[in-house]
Design a protein around this motif. Structure first.
Motif, PDB file in Angstrom:
ATOM      1  N   LEU A  19       0.831  -1.203   0.000  1.00 34.04           N
ATOM      2  CA  LEU A  19       0.000   0.000   0.000  1.00 34.04           C
ATOM      3  C   LEU A  19       0.870   1.258   0.000  1.00 34.04           C
ATOM      4  O   LEU A  19       0.630   2.198  -0.772  1.00 34.04           O
ATOM      5  N   MET A  20       1.918   1.268   0.837  1.00 34.01           N
ATOM      6  CA  MET A  20       2.822   2.418   0.879  1.00 34.01           C
ATOM      7  C   MET A  20       3.551   2.588  -0.445  1.00 34.01           C
ATOM      8  O   MET A  20       3.743   3.710  -0.915  1.00 34.01           O
ATOM      9  N   TYR A  21       3.956   1.486  -1.059  1.00 29.69           N
ATOM     10  CA  TYR A  21       4.671   1.555  -2.328  1.00 29.69           C
ATOM     11  C   TYR A  21       3.788   2.161  -3.429  1.00 29.69           C
ATOM     12  O   TYR A  21       4.236   3.039  -4.179  1.00 29.69           O
ATOM     13  N   ILE A  22       2.555   1.713  -3.503  1.00 26.98           N
ATOM     14  CA  ILE A  22       1.634   2.228  -4.521  1.00 26.98           C
ATOM     15  C   ILE A  22       1.391   3.722  -4.325  1.00 26.98           C
ATOM     16  O   ILE A  22       1.477   4.518  -5.259  1.00 26.98           O
ATOM     17  N   PHE A  23       1.105   4.116  -3.079  1.00 29.26           N
ATOM     18  CA  PHE A  23       0.848   5.537  -2.817  1.00 29.26           C
ATOM     19  C   PHE A  23       2.128   6.369  -2.967  1.00 29.26           C
ATOM     20  O   PHE A  23       2.065   7.542  -3.345  1.00 29.26           O
ATOM     21  N   ALA A  24       3.291   5.781  -2.675  1.00 27.99           N
ATOM     22  CA  ALA A  24       4.548   6.508  -2.832  1.00 27.99           C
ATOM     23  C   ALA A  24       4.800   6.824  -4.306  1.00 27.99           C
ATOM     24  O   ALA A  24       5.210   7.940  -4.643  1.00 27.99           O
ATOM     25  N   ILE A  25       4.548   5.847  -5.173  1.00 28.11           N
ATOM     26  CA  ILE A  25       4.696   6.102  -6.607  1.00 28.11           C
ATOM     27  C   ILE A  25       3.731   7.202  -7.045  1.00 28.11           C
ATOM     28  O   ILE A  25       4.097   8.125  -7.783  1.00 28.11           O
ATOM     29  N   MET A  26       2.504   7.112  -6.549  1.00 34.20           N
ATOM     30  CA  MET A  26       1.492   8.092  -6.925  1.00 34.20           C
ATOM     31  C   MET A  26       1.895   9.502  -6.485  1.00 34.20           C
ATOM     32  O   MET A  26       1.857  10.446  -7.285  1.00 34.20           O
ATOM     33  N   MET A  58       1.338   8.451  12.022  1.00 36.94           N
ATOM     34  CA  MET A  58       0.641   9.708  12.297  1.00 36.94           C
ATOM     35  C   MET A  58       1.435  10.649  13.199  1.00 36.94           C
ATOM     36  O   MET A  58       0.912  11.214  14.156  1.00 36.94           O
ATOM     37  N   ASP A  59       2.712  10.795  12.895  1.00 40.66           N
ATOM     38  CA  ASP A  59       3.566  11.719  13.621  1.00 40.66           C
ATOM     39  C   ASP A  59       3.464  13.086  12.967  1.00 40.66           C
ATOM     40  O   ASP A  59       4.043  13.327  11.912  1.00 40.66           O
ATOM     41  N   ASN A  60       2.698  13.989  13.564  1.00 37.12           N
ATOM     42  CA  ASN A  60       2.470  15.350  13.060  1.00 37.12           C
ATOM     43  C   ASN A  60       1.939  15.315  11.631  1.00 37.12           C
ATOM     44  O   ASN A  60       2.559  15.855  10.701  1.00 37.12           O
ATOM     45  N   ILE A  61       0.809  14.682  11.476  1.00 38.77           N
ATOM     46  CA  ILE A  61       0.185  14.452  10.172  1.00 38.77           C
ATOM     47  C   ILE A  61      -0.166  15.753   9.450  1.00 38.77           C
ATOM     48  O   ILE A  61      -0.262  15.774   8.228  1.00 38.77           O
ATOM     49  N   THR A  62      -0.313  16.840  10.182  1.00 39.01           N
ATOM     50  CA  THR A  62      -0.753  18.094   9.565  1.00 39.01           C
ATOM     51  C   THR A  62       0.327  18.741   8.696  1.00 39.01           C
ATOM     52  O   THR A  62      -0.011  19.532   7.814  1.00 39.01           O
ATOM     53  N   LEU A  63       1.602  18.427   8.935  1.00 41.76           N
ATOM     54  CA  LEU A  63       2.660  19.041   8.120  1.00 41.76           C
ATOM     55  C   LEU A  63       2.493  18.724   6.631  1.00 41.76           C
ATOM     56  O   LEU A  63       2.325  19.642   5.829  1.00 41.76           O
ATOM     57  N   PRO A  64       2.537  17.462   6.233  1.00 44.16           N
ATOM     58  CA  PRO A  64       2.360  17.212   4.794  1.00 44.16           C
ATOM     59  C   PRO A  64       0.919  17.405   4.326  1.00 44.16           C
ATOM     60  O   PRO A  64       0.687  17.805   3.183  1.00 44.16           O
ATOM     61  N   LEU A  65      -0.042  17.148   5.200  1.00 44.45           N
ATOM     62  CA  LEU A  65      -1.439  17.254   4.791  1.00 44.45           C
ATOM     63  C   LEU A  65      -1.818  18.682   4.408  1.00 44.45           C
ATOM     64  O   LEU A  65      -2.434  18.915   3.370  1.00 44.45           O
ATOM     65  N   SER A  66      -1.439  19.649   5.207  1.00 43.35           N
ATOM     66  CA  SER A  66      -1.800  21.038   4.892  1.00 43.35           C
ATOM     67  C   SER A  66      -1.074  21.526   3.637  1.00 43.35           C
ATOM     68  O   SER A  66      -1.655  22.225   2.820  1.00 43.35           O
ATOM     69  N   ARG A  67       0.177  21.116   3.478  1.00 41.64           N
ATOM     70  CA  ARG A  67       0.920  21.534   2.283  1.00 41.64           C
ATOM     71  C   ARG A  67       0.376  20.851   1.034  1.00 41.64           C
ATOM     72  O   ARG A  67       0.320  21.458  -0.031  1.00 41.64           O
ATOM     73  N   LEU A  68      -0.016  19.572   1.150  1.00 45.41           N
ATOM     74  CA  LEU A  68      -0.623  18.885   0.008  1.00 45.41           C
ATOM     75  C   LEU A  68      -1.953  19.536  -0.371  1.00 45.41           C
ATOM     76  O   LEU A  68      -2.266  19.693  -1.543  1.00 45.41           O
ATOM     77  N   ASN A  72      -3.016  21.046  -4.089  1.00 49.20           N
ATOM     78  CA  ASN A  72      -4.210  20.557  -4.773  1.00 49.20           C
ATOM     79  C   ASN A  72      -5.087  19.858  -3.739  1.00 49.20           C
ATOM     80  O   ASN A  72      -4.606  19.030  -2.973  1.00 49.20           O
ATOM     81  N   PHE A  73      -6.351  20.184  -3.748  1.00 47.88           N
ATOM     82  CA  PHE A  73      -7.290  19.620  -2.783  1.00 47.88           C
ATOM     83  C   PHE A  73      -7.331  18.093  -2.875  1.00 47.88           C
ATOM     84  O   PHE A  73      -7.440  17.397  -1.866  1.00 47.88           O
ATOM     85  N   LEU A  74      -7.229  17.556  -4.089  1.00 46.78           N
ATOM     86  CA  LEU A  74      -7.283  16.104  -4.269  1.00 46.78           C
ATOM     87  C   LEU A  74      -6.062  15.404  -3.680  1.00 46.78           C
ATOM     88  O   LEU A  74      -6.153  14.260  -3.231  1.00 46.78           O
ATOM     89  N   TYR A  75      -4.907  16.071  -3.670  1.00 44.43           N
ATOM     90  CA  TYR A  75      -3.708  15.469  -3.079  1.00 44.43           C
ATOM     91  C   TYR A  75      -3.903  15.250  -1.582  1.00 44.43           C
ATOM     92  O   TYR A  75      -3.521  14.224  -1.033  1.00 44.43           O
ATOM     93  N   GLY A  76      -4.516  16.232  -0.930  1.00 49.53           N
ATOM     94  CA  GLY A  76      -4.835  16.071   0.495  1.00 49.53           C
ATOM     95  C   GLY A  76      -5.824  14.944   0.713  1.00 49.53           C
ATOM     96  O   GLY A  76      -5.702  14.178   1.662  1.00 49.53           O
ATOM     97  N   GLY A  77      -6.807  14.838  -0.177  1.00 49.65           N
ATOM     98  CA  GLY A  77      -7.775  13.745  -0.074  1.00 49.65           C
ATOM     99  C   GLY A  77      -7.120  12.388  -0.269  1.00 49.65           C
ATOM    100  O   GLY A  77      -7.452  11.426   0.431  1.00 49.65           O
TER     101      GLY A  77
END
Length: 135
Positions: A19-26, A58-68, A72-77
């Motif tokens: 799962l991580m590999y697939i999402f990492a490529i994406m 989930m170590d400080n999940i807001t850092l990449p989430l807010s920047r994503l 683009n809104f879809l990247y955060g989703g």
């Protein structure tokens, strides 16, 4: 009991790695050329590390989430979708391991109590049968 739990942990972690590999490529492909792509998703290995630390653990999940989300809104989703899937996978693993260990311990305890009960009954019967007390 423990061997079966180890097997289920292995397959759950393999599923999580896939799962991580697939999402990492994406994320590596989607964020190429952006600031967040340079910081968190530059290569597939770096993307997997980001997804492990920020998404799975989930170590400080807001850092990449807010920047994503700003890029683009879809990247955060998509990131939240990964978090949901990874959290469910880890929770499933923990529940499966705990259930397996508890059932193995319960079976061992039940067997021990049964052996002790039979031993006591046999001694009681043999004591009643023994008329002269010589054993």
């Amino acid at each position: 009991g423990i061997v079966a739990a180890t097997r289920s942990v292995f397959f759950t972690l393999a599923l999580l790695c896939l799962l991580m590999y697939i999402f990492a490529i994406m994320f590596t492909q989607l964020t190429k050329g952006t600031d967040i792509g340079e910081d968190y998703f530059n290569k597939v290995g770096e993307s997997m590390y980001t997804l492990l630390v920020y998404g799975t653990l989930m170590d400080n999940i807001t850092l990449p989430l807010s920047r994503l989300g700003k890029v683009n809104f879809l990247y955060g989703g998509l990131f939240l979708l990964f978090v949901l899937l990874a959290a469910l996978t880890l929770m499933n693993m923990l529940i499966g391991v705990l259930t397996e260990v508890v059932s193995a311990v319960a079976a061992t305890e039940k067997e021990t109590l049964t052996v002790l009960f039979v031993k006591n009954k046999m001694q009681e019967v043999l004591t009643k049968i023994d008329q002269d007390g010589d054993g």
